[in-house]
Structures are given as structure tokens and as C-alpha cells.
Write an enzyme that holds these catalytic residues in place. Structure first.
Site, short mmCIF file in Angstrom:
data_model
loop_
_atom_site.label_atom_id
_atom_site.label_comp_id
_atom_site.label_asym_id
_atom_site.label_seq_id
_atom_site.Cartn_x
_atom_site.Cartn_y
_atom_site.Cartn_z
N HIS A 176 3.43 11.06 8.01
CA HIS A 176 3.68 11.15 9.45
C HIS A 176 4.07 12.59 9.76
O HIS A 176 5.21 13.00 9.56
CB HIS A 176 4.82 10.17 9.78
CG HIS A 176 5.29 10.20 11.21
ND1 HIS A 176 5.96 9.17 11.79
CD2 HIS A 176 5.23 11.16 12.17
CE1 HIS A 176 6.27 9.46 13.04
NE2 HIS A 176 5.85 10.68 13.30
N HIS A 230 3.33 16.15 12.51
CA HIS A 230 2.81 16.74 13.75
C HIS A 230 2.42 18.17 13.40
O HIS A 230 3.27 19.06 13.40
CB HIS A 230 3.89 16.74 14.84
CG HIS A 230 4.42 15.38 15.18
ND1 HIS A 230 4.02 14.68 16.29
CD2 HIS A 230 5.32 14.58 14.55
CE1 HIS A 230 4.65 13.52 16.34
NE2 HIS A 230 5.45 13.42 15.30
N ARG A 273 0.34 20.09 15.00
CA ARG A 273 0.23 20.91 16.23
C ARG A 273 -1.14 21.48 16.54
O ARG A 273 -1.24 22.37 17.39
CB ARG A 273 1.27 22.05 16.20
CG ARG A 273 2.72 21.64 15.93
CD ARG A 273 3.22 20.65 16.93
NE ARG A 273 4.68 20.42 16.80
CZ ARG A 273 5.30 19.35 17.29
NH1 ARG A 273 4.62 18.41 17.92
NH2 ARG A 273 6.60 19.20 17.15
N ASN A 280 0.08 13.58 19.55
CA ASN A 280 0.65 14.26 20.73
C ASN A 280 0.37 15.76 20.70
O ASN A 280 1.27 16.58 20.82
CB ASN A 280 2.16 13.98 20.83
CG ASN A 280 2.94 14.45 19.63
OD1 ASN A 280 2.41 14.54 18.53
ND2 ASN A 280 4.21 14.77 19.82
N HIS A 328 6.50 4.02 18.21
CA HIS A 328 7.74 4.78 18.42
C HIS A 328 8.60 3.89 19.31
O HIS A 328 8.39 3.81 20.52
CB HIS A 328 7.45 6.12 19.10
CG HIS A 328 8.67 6.96 19.31
ND1 HIS A 328 8.81 8.23 18.76
CD2 HIS A 328 9.82 6.73 19.99
CE1 HIS A 328 9.99 8.72 19.09
NE2 HIS A 328 10.62 7.85 19.85
N HIS A 383 9.59 5.68 11.98
CA HIS A 383 10.97 6.20 11.94
C HIS A 383 12.06 5.22 12.38
O HIS A 383 12.77 5.46 13.34
CB HIS A 383 11.08 7.51 12.72
CG HIS A 383 10.29 7.58 14.00
ND1 HIS A 383 10.36 6.63 14.98
CD2 HIS A 383 9.40 8.49 14.44
CE1 HIS A 383 9.55 6.96 15.98
NE2 HIS A 383 8.95 8.08 15.67
N ASP A 405 7.95 12.48 9.50
CA ASP A 405 8.02 12.85 10.92
C ASP A 405 8.25 14.37 11.05
O ASP A 405 9.05 14.83 11.85
CB ASP A 405 9.12 12.09 11.67
CG ASP A 405 8.94 12.17 13.18
OD1 ASP A 405 7.90 12.68 13.64
OD2 ASP A 405 9.85 11.74 13.91
N HIS A 429 9.30 22.94 15.65
CA HIS A 429 9.45 23.70 16.89
C HIS A 429 10.03 25.06 16.53
O HIS A 429 10.74 25.19 15.53
CB HIS A 429 10.39 22.97 17.86
CG HIS A 429 9.85 21.66 18.35
ND1 HIS A 429 8.87 21.57 19.30
CD2 HIS A 429 10.15 20.38 17.99
CE1 HIS A 429 8.59 20.29 19.52
NE2 HIS A 429 9.34 19.55 18.73
C1 NCD Z 1 7.98 14.71 17.86
C2 NCD Z 1 7.29 16.04 18.18
O1 NCD Z 1 7.97 17.05 18.36
O2 NCD Z 1 6.06 16.05 18.26
N1 NCD Z 1 9.38 14.88 17.97
C3 NCD Z 1 10.34 14.14 17.38
O3 NCD Z 1 11.51 14.35 17.69
N2 NCD Z 1 10.05 13.24 16.47
C4 NCD Z 1 7.48 13.69 18.82
C5 NCD Z 1 7.75 12.30 18.42
O4 NCD Z 1 6.95 11.70 17.67
O5 NCD Z 1 8.75 11.72 18.85
ZN ZN Z 2 6.58 11.75 14.94
ZN ZN Z 3 7.70 9.10 17.12
#
Ligand code: NCD
Ligand code: ZN
Ligand code: ZN
Length: 386
Positions: free
Chosen positions: A1, A3, A5, A35, A117, A171, A247, A251
Site C-alpha cells: 500500500h 502512494h 505520486r 489518489n 479507507h 490501515h 501506507d 509529503h
Molecule cells: C494519504 C496520502 O497522502 O496520499 N495520506 C494518508 O495520511 N494516509 C491518503 C490516504 O490514503 O489517506
Molecule cells: Zn494510503
Molecule cells: Zn487510506
């Protein structure tokens, strides 16, 4: 899992930096969340992401599709995604399904697994409207309380029970959620229809850490109490928790350094998950075989991934070589993720990733944590046996 980007926020992470972070953490396959910008909510955007990733990824990968209020018909028959991610509460990005009728449509009609989620948007909004006080990072956990996770989870499980739909809970972070799942299992919810994922940050950090980390501890679902943290370990022990997944949601430091209300939610994690778990093995919290199951066998089985999750003839040679005795300190300067920070900085751990092989190729060889060797073979997309 994860992200990673791509596309749209490559200033936070791209597939090369994300791949290196994964490889340095002994991770050989990632499933990327929808996302992004544009979001992975239709065939065109999925193919756009796929074409970008294909040229860059040093690891194997799969893609999640995202649910939106109006895209059920578009995604309901997708066969080439890990699952459809449904945001029941707002997080980073603008994917949100807060309408129970739309949710019921997905549960009753979508063919892919639904990855949830589980935080209720109505509950989050209500909690925020009632809140009086100063907006500092530590109130993040109070603004997204366990009852909002509980409410969302009850809603989705009621629908899943009605339609006998396969659900994956992303999560999971509270004792309350595990109790709700237990309750549904006792009411006859088929165990094979539900899988539960827990993150390293919910296993190793709690809401005490805001004091030192501020917004660098801000994540959705939020860090929880110490007793919730221990409940996640209990869930692993008793088998209710199916898998551990990162997860990984990077950032930039500059974004996290803003005031609470402007700082985005999300933590890095793909490079530190395995070392933290190896350390936990050294502390007798679980065994090496438990890790192989929670990080590899169980996810492969849960999402019907072909030829992964076991070391056997006919399976892909995706391997992490570890030194269980190596003592070292996690540091921001060793983080290969583009954003260059980890909430686990300065933690001492016993257990390190020495080499990582993907599809039989040596892709990571530890040298000094800064000038490590990385191979240049491209990874491939996973396939499903359903
Ligand atoms: C995720 C993100 O920044 O893309 N952030 C997070 O706090 N887990 C988005 C998400 O899946 O909630
Ligand atoms: Zn996530
Ligand atoms: Zn999530």
C-alpha cells in the site's frame, strides 16, 4: 500500500525514488493507490499511469482503481487492478464516497475487491464542527476519533454482509475496529471475505509522538492511543490481522512545516517497515516466518497475485537478504524517498536489509546507506489468478 505520486505530484516522490526506497527496505512489489492527479478513476487515467510507471519502476507493481461518486460503471468490471479503493472519509486528494447509496452500488455491482479507507465523513465533519480549542498537530487524533472509523466500518460491513462482498480494510488502527470485525464474524460474516491490514506506524508509534514530531506525525487514520497500538499487536497474535502494509504517503518537509491546518496527512514508510519488523523479531514480538506471512504470503494470497508470496519452484525470485544481528540507527539522510524524512528517525534497530532481488536480478546491495548499489532492470506488473 503505497502512494508513489505518479502522475501529478512527482515533487513529493517519483517511481525512481519510490523504487529505491522500496528496494532499500527489502520491498519487491508495491500496490499503488489511486489518489494521484489525475486520479486513477477510469480506463484512460489507469493506462496513463501504467505507461509512465512501466518505463521507470525498478520493482514490481500493481495498481488500485479509485471509487468516485460517478464512476461505478467505468470501473466495475476492471480485471487488471489490485482492488478498488474507497475513501469513506476525506484524506489527501479529492476521492470521496460519502453517499451510502453510491457505496451500496459498489458493494453490489463491482467485481474487484473493495479496499476501504474506513473513516466516516459525516462523523469527521461533526467532530470538527464541535471542536473548540487551538489547532495544533496533536489535535489531529482528536479530530479523527476511533468512533469515526467504527461508524464507517459498520456501514461497509453491513453492506458487505448483505451482498456477500469481499472487503479489504486498509490501515486498521483501533481496538474498536477489531471488535467490530469480531462482532460481524460472530454474526456469520464469512471470514474468507474479509482481510485486514495494519501499518508500521500504527504498530510502532502512538499519539504521544506529536510532542516531538508535530505535523510529521500527521496521518490518516491518525496515530492512536498506546492501548490501541497494543491492540494491533494483539490482532497480529490472534490472527485477526491479515497483513502489514506501509501506507507510504510522502509529503515534502516544507509542506509538513506549515501550520497544522495547512499541513497534509501522510508518512513515509516503505523503506523502514522491514527493519522495524526485524527489530521486533529481536524483541520476540513475532517470528521471521510471521513477517514472511504478513508482508508477503498473505498479501499475495489475499489479492490473488500469481506466482508471488512463496520461495518455491515456479514462483518469482523476489527476495530480501537480511542480517538479523546488525545494529544501526534510522536516519533521515538515509531515506531514499524524495521527501527525505521518516517519522522513525533516530530509532535504534537490530536487523538490516543487505540485498534485494527482484525477478532474480540483484537490485539493491547495501554499502553504507548513502552510496548503495542499485540495479537497473525494470520491474513488471503483477498478474492475478482469479
Ligand atoms: C494519504 C496520502 O497522502 O496520499 N495520506 C494518508 O495520511 N494516509 C491518503 C490516504 O490514503 O489517506
Ligand atoms: Zn494510503
Ligand atoms: Zn487510506
Amino acid at each position: 500500500h503505497v502512494h508513489f505520486r505518479t502522475p501529478g505530484a512527482e515533487q513529493k516522490e517519483d517511481w525512481l525514488t519510490g523504487s529505491k526506497a522500496a528496494l532499500a527496505g527489502g520491498v519487491t512489489t508495491v500496490f499503488d493507490m489511486p489518489n494521484t492527479n489525475p486520479p486513477t478513476i477510469n480506463r484512460q487515467n489507469l493506462e496513463l499511469k501504467r505507461n509512465l510507471v512501466k518505463e521507470k519502476s525498478l520493482i514490481n507493481y500493481g495498481f488500485y482503481a479509485g471509487a468516485a461518486l460517478d464512476n461505478l460503471n467505468e470501473v466495475k468490471n476492471f480485471e487488471d487492478v489490485v482492488a478498488i479503493k474507497i475513501y469513506m472519509g476525506s484524506s489527501t486528494g479529492n476521492l470521496l464516497v460519502d453517499d451510502l447509496a453510491v457505496l451500496e452500488g459498489f458493494v453490489s455491482e463491482a467485481k474487484p475487491i473493495l479496499a476501504i479507507h474506513a473513516e466516516s465523513e459525516a462523523c469527521l465533519e461533526h467532530t470538527l464542527s464541535e471542536f473548540k480549542g487551538e489547532f495544533t498537530p496533536s489535535i489531529h487524533s482528536k479530530l479523527r476519533p476511533p468512533r469515526c472509523a467504527e461508524e464507517a466500518l459498520r456501514n461497509i460491513l453491513n453492506l458487505a454482509l448483505k451482498y456477500k462482498k469481499r472487503i479489504h480494510i486498509c490501515h486498521c488502527s483501533t481496538e474498536l475496529e477489531l471488535k467490530v470485525v469480531d462482532e460481524f464474524l460472530n454474526r456469520g460474516f464469512p471470514k474468507e471475505l474479509i482481510t485486514i491490514e495494519v501499518t508500521p506506524h500504527h504498530l510502532f508509534l502512538s499519539d504521544k509522538i506529536y510532542e516531538s514530531l508535530g505535523n510529521f506525525a500527521r496521518v490518516n487514520p491518525p496515530l492512536r492511543s498506546e492501548s490501541d497500538r497494543l491492540a494491533m499487536w494483539k490482532g497480529i497474535e490472534n490472527g485477526l490481522v491479515t497483513m502489514i502494509a506501509t501506507d507510504h504517503a510522502p509529503h515534502l518537509k516544507s509542506e509538513k512545516e506549515q501550520e497544522y491546518l495547512k499541513a497534509p496527512s501522510g508518512l513515509t514508510g516503505v523503506q523502514t517497515m522491514l527493519p522495524l519488523l526485524l527489530n521486533a523479531v529481536n524483541e520476540n514480538k513475532l517470528s521471521i516466518l510471521d513477517i514472511a506471512n504478513l508482508n508477503s504470503f498473505a498479501p499475495a494470497k489475499s489479492f490473488n497475485v500469481a506466482s508471488k508470496g512463496l520461495i518455491e519452484v515456479g514462483y518469482d525470485a523476489d527476495l530480501a537478504v537480511i542480517d538479523l544481528d546488525k545494529l544501526w540507527t534510522i536516519k533521515n539522510e538515509n531515506i531514499y524517498s524524495k521527501c527525505g524524512w521518516t517519522p522513525f528517525a533516530n530509532m535504534n534497530v537490530k536487523g538490516r536489509v543487505e540485498k534485494t532481488l527482484v525477478n532474480g536480478n540483484l537490485m539493491f546491495d547495501y554499502i553504507d546507506g548513502i552510496n548503495d548499489y542499485f540495479g537497473d532492470h525494470l520491474g513488471s506488473e503483477v498478474t492475478f489468478s482469479r
